[in-house]
Design an enzyme around this catalytic site. Structure first.
Site, mmCIF file in Angstrom:
data_model
loop_
_atom_site.group_PDB
_atom_site.id
_atom_site.type_symbol
_atom_site.label_atom_id
_atom_site.label_comp_id
_atom_site.label_asym_id
_atom_site.label_seq_id
_atom_site.Cartn_x
_atom_site.Cartn_y
_atom_site.Cartn_z
ATOM 1 C CG HIS A 18 22.686 -11.479 30.042
ATOM 2 N ND1 HIS A 18 24.063 -11.483 30.007
ATOM 3 C CD2 HIS A 18 22.361 -11.525 31.363
ATOM 4 C CE1 HIS A 18 24.540 -11.522 31.243
ATOM 5 N NE2 HIS A 18 23.529 -11.553 32.078
ATOM 6 C CG HIS A 41 23.001 -14.106 43.724
ATOM 7 N ND1 HIS A 41 21.685 -14.155 44.078
ATOM 8 C CD2 HIS A 41 23.684 -14.797 44.685
ATOM 9 C CE1 HIS A 41 21.557 -14.852 45.208
ATOM 10 N NE2 HIS A 41 22.768 -15.255 45.592
ATOM 11 C CB SER A 102 22.167 -9.236 35.119
ATOM 12 O OG SER A 102 22.867 -9.429 36.319
ATOM 13 C CD GLU A 120 28.918 -10.140 43.518
ATOM 14 O OE1 GLU A 120 28.116 -10.546 42.664
ATOM 15 O OE2 GLU A 120 29.662 -10.909 44.176
ATOM 16 C CG ASP A 166 22.538 -15.334 37.454
ATOM 17 O OD1 ASP A 166 22.676 -16.564 37.367
ATOM 18 O OD2 ASP A 166 23.182 -14.524 36.757
HETATM 19 N N1 SAM Z 1 23.734 -11.932 37.443
HETATM 20 C C1 SAM Z 1 25.057 -11.769 36.857
HETATM 21 C C2 SAM Z 1 24.916 -11.553 35.362
HETATM 22 O O1 SAM Z 1 23.962 -12.093 34.765
HETATM 23 O O2 SAM Z 1 25.742 -10.853 34.796
HETATM 24 C C3 SAM Z 1 25.948 -12.945 37.144
HETATM 25 C C4 SAM Z 1 25.969 -13.365 38.565
HETATM 26 S S1 SAM Z 1 27.034 -14.695 38.931
HETATM 27 C C5 SAM Z 1 26.252 -16.072 38.242
HETATM 28 C C6 SAM Z 1 26.713 -14.916 40.641
HETATM 29 C C7 SAM Z 1 27.290 -13.818 41.511
HETATM 30 O O3 SAM Z 1 26.792 -13.959 42.834
HETATM 31 C C8 SAM Z 1 28.811 -13.827 41.642
HETATM 32 O O4 SAM Z 1 29.340 -12.588 41.268
HETATM 33 C C9 SAM Z 1 29.061 -14.094 43.140
HETATM 34 O O5 SAM Z 1 30.192 -13.405 43.634
HETATM 35 C C10 SAM Z 1 27.800 -13.554 43.744
HETATM 36 N N2 SAM Z 1 27.418 -14.107 45.060
HETATM 37 C C11 SAM Z 1 27.721 -15.311 45.595
HETATM 38 N N3 SAM Z 1 27.082 -15.476 46.762
HETATM 39 C C12 SAM Z 1 26.349 -14.348 46.956
HETATM 40 C C13 SAM Z 1 25.440 -13.932 47.961
HETATM 41 N N4 SAM Z 1 25.152 -14.708 49.007
HETATM 42 N N5 SAM Z 1 24.845 -12.715 47.830
HETATM 43 C C14 SAM Z 1 25.111 -11.912 46.768
HETATM 44 N N6 SAM Z 1 25.969 -12.265 45.779
HETATM 45 C C15 SAM Z 1 26.570 -13.462 45.861
#
Ligand code: SAM
Length: 287
Positions: A18, A41, A102, A120, A166
Site C-alpha cells: 500500500h 483482486h 487497496s 472481487e 493482488d
Molecule cells: N488487494 C487487496 C488489498 O490490497 O487490500 C487485497 C486482496 S486479497 C490479497 C485477494 C482477494 O482476491 C481476496 O479478497 C479474494 O477473495 C479475492 N479473489 C480470489 N480469487 C479471485 C478471483 N478469481 N477474482 C477476483 N477476486 C478473487
C-alpha cells in the site's frame, strides 16, 4: 476460495504494497488527465482491526501499527505521509481500529475525472466492498473473476492508469498465471502501469517468476522485494515482492528511500533485507 484478507489486513505485506500503491497514485494525480485503476483482486475495501479475524492473526500489530508508531527519516516520512494520512483519517486520533484495503486507498486519490474498477469474487468480501464503496459514481465494484477482468478491461478509455493484481496465491499455478496474465494484458495495453504482488516464502517461485517475466519482452519491469525475516521457514510468509511494469519515473528513487525505512520498521530478525532491481529494461533517466 478459502482466503480471507481480513486475517491479514494491515500486515507488513499490506504496508509495503500500500505504501508503494500510494506513491503510484500520487504520481498519477500530478497530471490533470484522467486515469483509471483496475483492481483485479480488490478484497473487502475496509477492515475492522477489532474483528475476530483481524484479532486472531494480529498481523496488523507487526505492520500498520508499527509504522504509525515509528519515527522515520524525514524523507521517507514525507513519502509515506499521504498513505498514513488516509489511515489516520479513518480512525479516531491516536487510535487504530480500521484499515483501508487497496480500493479504499485508491478512492482517496480519485478526482472527479478518474475511475476505479474493483473486482472481487468471494461473496462476503464482494458484499462488503460494494457496501463500503457505494454511492460513488467514479467506482464500479464487480463480482467477476479478476483474471478475466485483467485483460477484458484493458486498455481503459482513459488510456492512462494502473492495473493492480493482488491474488490470494491459494492455487499452485498462481505464480505462472501472474506472468501469463500480464503477457496477455500487456499485449493489449503496452503503455499501462501494472503492479503485481507476490508472496515470498522461499526463493524458488519468486525467482522462476522473474525469469518468466524477463522472457516476455516487456521493456520496463522493476522489482522490489522486502524480506522481513530469514527464508529458513518456507511455511511462513517471510516477505513479499512487487513487480512494477512501466513504473512512474520517480518510483525507483522513492523506493530507494522507502525500502530501507520500511525494513527498519517491519523487520522481524537480523536476516531481514530488501532488494530493488530491473528485471528488464534500463532505469529511466533521472530528471
Ligand atoms: N488487494 C487487496 C488489498 O490490497 O487490500 C487485497 C486482496 S486479497 C490479497 C485477494 C482477494 O482476491 C481476496 O479478497 C479474494 O477473495 C479475492 N479473489 C480470489 N480469487 C479471485 C478471483 N478469481 N477474482 C477476483 N477476486 C478473487
Amino acid at each position: 476460495m478459502n482466503y480471507r484478507h481480513a486475517f491479514h489486513a494491515g500486515s507488513f505485506a499490506d504496508v509495503f504494497k500500500h505504501a508503494v500503491l500510494c506513491r503510484v497514485l500520487t504520481y498519477l494525480c500530478e497530471k490533470p488527465a484522467a486515469f483509471r485503476v483496475i483492481d483485479t483482486h480488490a478484497g473487502a475495501g475496509l477492515y475492522d482491526l477489532t474483528s475476530s479475524e483481524a484479532s486472531r492473526g494480529g498481523e496488523w500489530h507487526d505492520g500498520i501499527e508499527r509504522l504509525l508508531q515509528a519515527s522515520l527519516p524525514q524523507a521517507a516520512a514525507a513519502l509515506l505521509k499521504p498513505y498514513v494520512d488516509v489511515v489516520a483519517a479513518l480512525n479516531e486520533p491516536g487510535k487504530l481500529a480500521v484499515y483501508p484495503g487497496s480500493p479504499a486507498l485508491v478512492r482517496a486519490w480519485l478526482r472527479p475525472q478518474d475511475r476505479l474498477i474493483a473486482c472481487e469474487l468471494e461473496p462476503q468480501a464482494q458484499a462488503a466492498l460494494a457496501r463500503h464503496l457505494r454511492r460513488d459514481a467514479r467506482i464500479n465494484t464487480l463480482a467477476v473473476d479478476g483474471w478475466t477482468a485483467l485483460s477484458a478491461h484493458v486498455p481503459p478509455p482513459e488510456r492512462r492508469g494502473l492495473v493492480l493484481v493482488d491474488p490470494p496465491f491459494e492455487r499452485d499455478d498462481d505464480f505462472p498465471r501472474l506472468a501469463r496474465s500480464l503477457a496477455v494484458a500487456h499485449r493489449k495495453w503496452a503503455t499501462g502501469m501494472y503492479m503485481l504482488w507476490y508472496p515470498i516464502k522461499g526463493r524458488t517461485e519468486p525467482d522462476a517468476l522473474a525469469k518468466r517475466l524477463g522472457r516476455l519482452g516487456i521493456p520496463k519491469i522493476l522489482r522490489a522485494e522486502l524480506m522481513v525475516s530469514a527464508l529458513s521457514d518456507p511455511s511462513r510468509l517471510n516477505g513479499s515482492g512487487l513487480i512494477l511494469v512501466n513504473p512512474p519515473w520517480t518510483l525507483e528513487a522513492d523506493l530507494k528511500l522507502l525500502l530501507p525505512a520500511l525494513l527498519g520498521v517491519l523487520r522481524r530478525d537480523a536476516k531481514a533485507r530488501f532488494t530493488l532491481d530491473w528485471i528488464s529494461g534500463e532505469a529511466p533517466p533521472t530528471r
